[in-house]
Structure formats: structure tokens, C-alpha cells
Design a protein around this motif. Structure first.
Motif, mmCIF file in Angstrom:
data_model
loop_
_atom_site.group_PDB
_atom_site.id
_atom_site.type_symbol
_atom_site.label_atom_id
_atom_site.label_comp_id
_atom_site.label_asym_id
_atom_site.label_seq_id
_atom_site.Cartn_x
_atom_site.Cartn_y
_atom_site.Cartn_z
ATOM 1 N N ARG A 3 -132.540 -0.267 -50.169
ATOM 2 C CA ARG A 3 -133.461 0.048 -51.262
ATOM 3 C C ARG A 3 -132.701 -0.075 -52.577
ATOM 4 O O ARG A 3 -131.767 0.675 -52.836
ATOM 5 N N HIS A 4 -133.099 -1.025 -53.408
ATOM 6 C CA HIS A 4 -132.398 -1.264 -54.668
ATOM 7 C C HIS A 4 -133.005 -0.508 -55.841
ATOM 8 O O HIS A 4 -132.405 -0.429 -56.892
ATOM 9 N N TRP A 5 -134.203 0.037 -55.659
ATOM 10 C CA TRP A 5 -134.843 0.792 -56.732
ATOM 11 C C TRP A 5 -134.444 2.263 -56.625
ATOM 12 O O TRP A 5 -135.127 3.061 -56.031
ATOM 13 N N THR A 6 -133.310 2.593 -57.245
ATOM 14 C CA THR A 6 -132.848 3.977 -57.255
ATOM 15 C C THR A 6 -133.685 4.779 -58.246
ATOM 16 O O THR A 6 -134.380 4.198 -59.094
ATOM 17 N N PRO A 7 -133.628 6.096 -58.175
ATOM 18 C CA PRO A 7 -134.368 6.902 -59.165
ATOM 19 C C PRO A 7 -133.985 6.549 -60.607
ATOM 20 O O PRO A 7 -134.845 6.509 -61.482
ATOM 21 N N LEU A 8 -132.714 6.268 -60.841
ATOM 22 C CA LEU A 8 -132.273 5.905 -62.192
ATOM 23 C C LEU A 8 -132.904 4.580 -62.626
ATOM 24 O O LEU A 8 -133.366 4.450 -63.763
ATOM 25 N N ALA A 9 -132.972 3.621 -61.728
ATOM 26 C CA ALA A 9 -133.598 2.339 -62.058
ATOM 27 C C ALA A 9 -135.078 2.529 -62.365
ATOM 28 O O ALA A 9 -135.619 1.903 -63.284
ATOM 29 N N VAL A 10 -135.739 3.408 -61.631
ATOM 30 C CA VAL A 10 -137.162 3.681 -61.866
ATOM 31 C C VAL A 10 -137.354 4.354 -63.225
ATOM 32 O O VAL A 10 -138.306 4.040 -63.952
ATOM 33 N N VAL A 11 -136.462 5.266 -63.595
ATOM 34 C CA VAL A 11 -136.537 5.905 -64.917
ATOM 35 C C VAL A 11 -136.401 4.849 -66.009
ATOM 36 O O VAL A 11 -137.178 4.833 -66.976
ATOM 37 N N TYR A 12 -135.429 3.951 -65.869
ATOM 38 C CA TYR A 12 -135.255 2.886 -66.853
ATOM 39 C C TYR A 12 -136.501 2.002 -66.930
ATOM 40 O O TYR A 12 -136.934 1.621 -68.010
ATOM 41 N N LEU A 13 -137.063 1.684 -65.786
ATOM 42 C CA LEU A 13 -138.254 0.848 -65.754
ATOM 43 C C LEU A 13 -139.433 1.567 -66.425
ATOM 44 O O LEU A 13 -140.194 0.958 -67.193
ATOM 45 N N ALA A 14 -139.572 2.856 -66.189
ATOM 46 C CA ALA A 14 -140.641 3.634 -66.831
ATOM 47 C C ALA A 14 -140.443 3.657 -68.349
ATOM 48 O O ALA A 14 -141.410 3.539 -69.116
ATOM 49 N N LEU A 15 -139.197 3.781 -68.805
ATOM 50 C CA LEU A 15 -138.921 3.743 -70.243
ATOM 51 C C LEU A 15 -139.259 2.371 -70.832
ATOM 52 O O LEU A 15 -139.758 2.281 -71.952
ATOM 53 N N LEU A 98 -131.556 -2.289 -68.317
ATOM 54 C CA LEU A 98 -130.861 -1.194 -67.631
ATOM 55 C C LEU A 98 -131.376 -1.021 -66.201
ATOM 56 O O LEU A 98 -130.592 -0.749 -65.285
ATOM 57 N N ALA A 99 -132.680 -1.199 -66.000
ATOM 58 C CA ALA A 99 -133.247 -1.110 -64.646
ATOM 59 C C ALA A 99 -132.697 -2.220 -63.762
ATOM 60 O O ALA A 99 -132.289 -1.977 -62.616
ATOM 61 N N MET A 100 -132.674 -3.441 -64.286
ATOM 62 C CA MET A 100 -132.159 -4.574 -63.500
ATOM 63 C C MET A 100 -130.658 -4.429 -63.256
ATOM 64 O O MET A 100 -130.151 -4.772 -62.186
ATOM 65 N N ARG A 101 -129.956 -3.894 -64.232
ATOM 66 C CA ARG A 101 -128.520 -3.636 -64.074
ATOM 67 C C ARG A 101 -128.283 -2.615 -62.970
ATOM 68 O O ARG A 101 -127.393 -2.775 -62.135
ATOM 69 N N GLN A 102 -129.104 -1.554 -62.957
ATOM 70 C CA GLN A 102 -128.961 -0.520 -61.932
ATOM 71 C C GLN A 102 -129.212 -1.104 -60.538
ATOM 72 O O GLN A 102 -128.510 -0.781 -59.584
ATOM 73 N N ARG A 103 -130.211 -1.960 -60.441
ATOM 74 C CA ARG A 103 -130.485 -2.630 -59.161
ATOM 75 C C ARG A 103 -129.279 -3.460 -58.726
ATOM 76 O O ARG A 103 -128.913 -3.477 -57.563
ATOM 77 N N ARG A 104 -128.672 -4.173 -59.676
ATOM 78 C CA ARG A 104 -127.496 -5.004 -59.368
ATOM 79 C C ARG A 104 -126.347 -4.132 -58.890
ATOM 80 O O ARG A 104 -125.675 -4.451 -57.908
ATOM 81 N N LEU A 105 -126.116 -3.019 -59.565
ATOM 82 C CA LEU A 105 -125.026 -2.117 -59.171
ATOM 83 C C LEU A 105 -125.298 -1.514 -57.782
ATOM 84 O O LEU A 105 -124.377 -1.392 -56.966
ATOM 85 N N THR A 106 -126.539 -1.141 -57.515
ATOM 86 C CA THR A 106 -126.908 -0.574 -56.221
ATOM 87 C C THR A 106 -126.723 -1.607 -55.120
ATOM 88 O O THR A 106 -126.183 -1.298 -54.050
ATOM 89 N N ARG A 107 -127.158 -2.814 -55.375
ATOM 90 C CA ARG A 107 -127.018 -3.897 -54.386
ATOM 91 C C ARG A 107 -125.536 -4.177 -54.107
ATOM 92 O O ARG A 107 -125.149 -4.393 -52.972
ATOM 93 N N ALA A 108 -124.713 -4.164 -55.161
ATOM 94 C CA ALA A 108 -123.292 -4.448 -54.999
ATOM 95 C C ALA A 108 -122.595 -3.333 -54.210
ATOM 96 O O ALA A 108 -121.640 -3.591 -53.470
ATOM 97 N N ALA A 109 -123.080 -2.096 -54.370
ATOM 98 C CA ALA A 109 -122.465 -0.962 -53.674
ATOM 99 C C ALA A 109 -122.951 -0.825 -52.236
ATOM 100 O O ALA A 109 -122.294 -0.159 -51.430
ATOM 101 N N ALA A 110 -124.079 -1.447 -51.899
ATOM 102 C CA ALA A 110 -124.627 -1.322 -50.552
ATOM 103 C C ALA A 110 -123.772 -2.101 -49.563
ATOM 104 O O ALA A 110 -123.280 -3.179 -49.879
ATOM 105 N N PRO A 111 -123.594 -1.541 -48.361
ATOM 106 C CA PRO A 111 -122.847 -2.284 -47.351
ATOM 107 C C PRO A 111 -123.615 -3.547 -46.960
ATOM 108 O O PRO A 111 -124.835 -3.571 -46.969
ATOM 109 N N ARG A 112 -122.855 -4.578 -46.683
ATOM 110 C CA ARG A 112 -123.477 -5.857 -46.312
ATOM 111 C C ARG A 112 -124.208 -5.729 -44.992
ATOM 112 O O ARG A 112 -123.703 -5.150 -44.031
ATOM 113 N N GLU A 113 -125.436 -6.265 -44.982
ATOM 114 C CA GLU A 113 -126.220 -6.251 -43.742
ATOM 115 C C GLU A 113 -125.976 -7.554 -43.000
ATOM 116 O O GLU A 113 -125.927 -8.611 -43.592
ATOM 117 N N GLY A 114 -125.850 -7.455 -41.689
ATOM 118 C CA GLY A 114 -125.479 -8.576 -40.871
ATOM 119 C C GLY A 114 -126.515 -9.553 -40.616
ATOM 120 O O GLY A 114 -126.447 -10.583 -40.129
#
Length: 114
Positions: A3-15, A98-114
Motif C-alpha cells: 500500500r503506497h498511500w500512507t496516511p501522510l500521503a493522503v493528508v498531502y493529497l487532501a491539502l 508531497l503526496a507523490m513524493r511520499q508514495r515514492r518513499l513508501t515504495r522505496a522502503a517496502a520490501p521487494r515482492e517476488g
């Protein structure tokens, strides 16, 4: 699937949405009233001029941040947020970035799926 839409990304998107609706409400009002938008912006007194300078400095600093951060994270077309702000509002494009940046950071931190 992560899930790349973290609460912080959603807040940025709402703003971003709030910034778009808020600024374009007044833009539409100015169009309907056939106002001289630029003239009103620069000649309505010291308070408006103060707010204008304040927001202009923030927009320039935010634009520099967008360019630097999008390059650092490998986000393509970071400059497009700045160009789009001239067509919409920086109050929309900066939180959107900022929302798209947060998604990028979340995706980069997520473990790679096989």
C-alpha cells in the motif's frame, strides 16, 4: 501488493485538493466579476502585498525543493509540478508533489515482492 498511500500521503493529497478548490473559487469569482486580477493583486494595499511577497517566497523555495527532491528520488517530470502551478495554483501542485513524493518513499522502503 504493498500500500503506497500512507496516511501522510493522503493528508498531502487532501491539502492539494483543498488548495485547488480554494484558489479556483476565488479565480472563478474574479473572472465572473471581470476583475483585473493582476491589478487587484498588486494594488490592494500593504496587507495584500505582504501576503503576496510571503507566498511568492514560499512558492520559490517550494519550487527549488521540488526540483532538488524529485532529482534525488528519481521522480521524472518534477518540473511539471512547477509549470502546472501557473495553470492551477501552487497550493495545489506543492501538496500534490508531497503526496507523490511520499508514495515514492513508501515504495522505496517496502520490501521487494517476488
Amino acid at each position: 501488493m504493498t500500500r503506497h498511500w500512507t496516511p501522510l500521503a493522503v493528508v498531502y493529497l487532501a491539502l492539494a485538493v483543498l488548495g485547488l478548490v480554494g484558489t479556483w473559487t476565488f479565480n472563478a469569482l474574479a473572472i465572473v466579476q471581470m476583475r483585473d486580477f493582476i491589478g487587484d493583486l498588486v494594488s490592494s494595499g500593504p496587507a495584500v502585498s505582504s501576503i503576496t511577497v510571503d507566498l511568492l517566497v514560499v512558492a520559490v523555495a517550494g519550487s527549488v525543493f521540488i526540483i532538488v527532491e524529485s532529482r534525488r528520488l528519481g521522480m521524472r517530470f518534477g518540473w511539471l509540478y512547477i509549470v502546472a502551478s501557473g495553470l492551477t495554483a501552487f497550493a495545489f501542485t506543492f501538496p500534490l508533489f508531497l503526496a507523490m513524493r511520499q508514495r515514492r518513499l513508501t515504495r522505496a522502503a517496502a520490501p521487494r515482492e517476488g
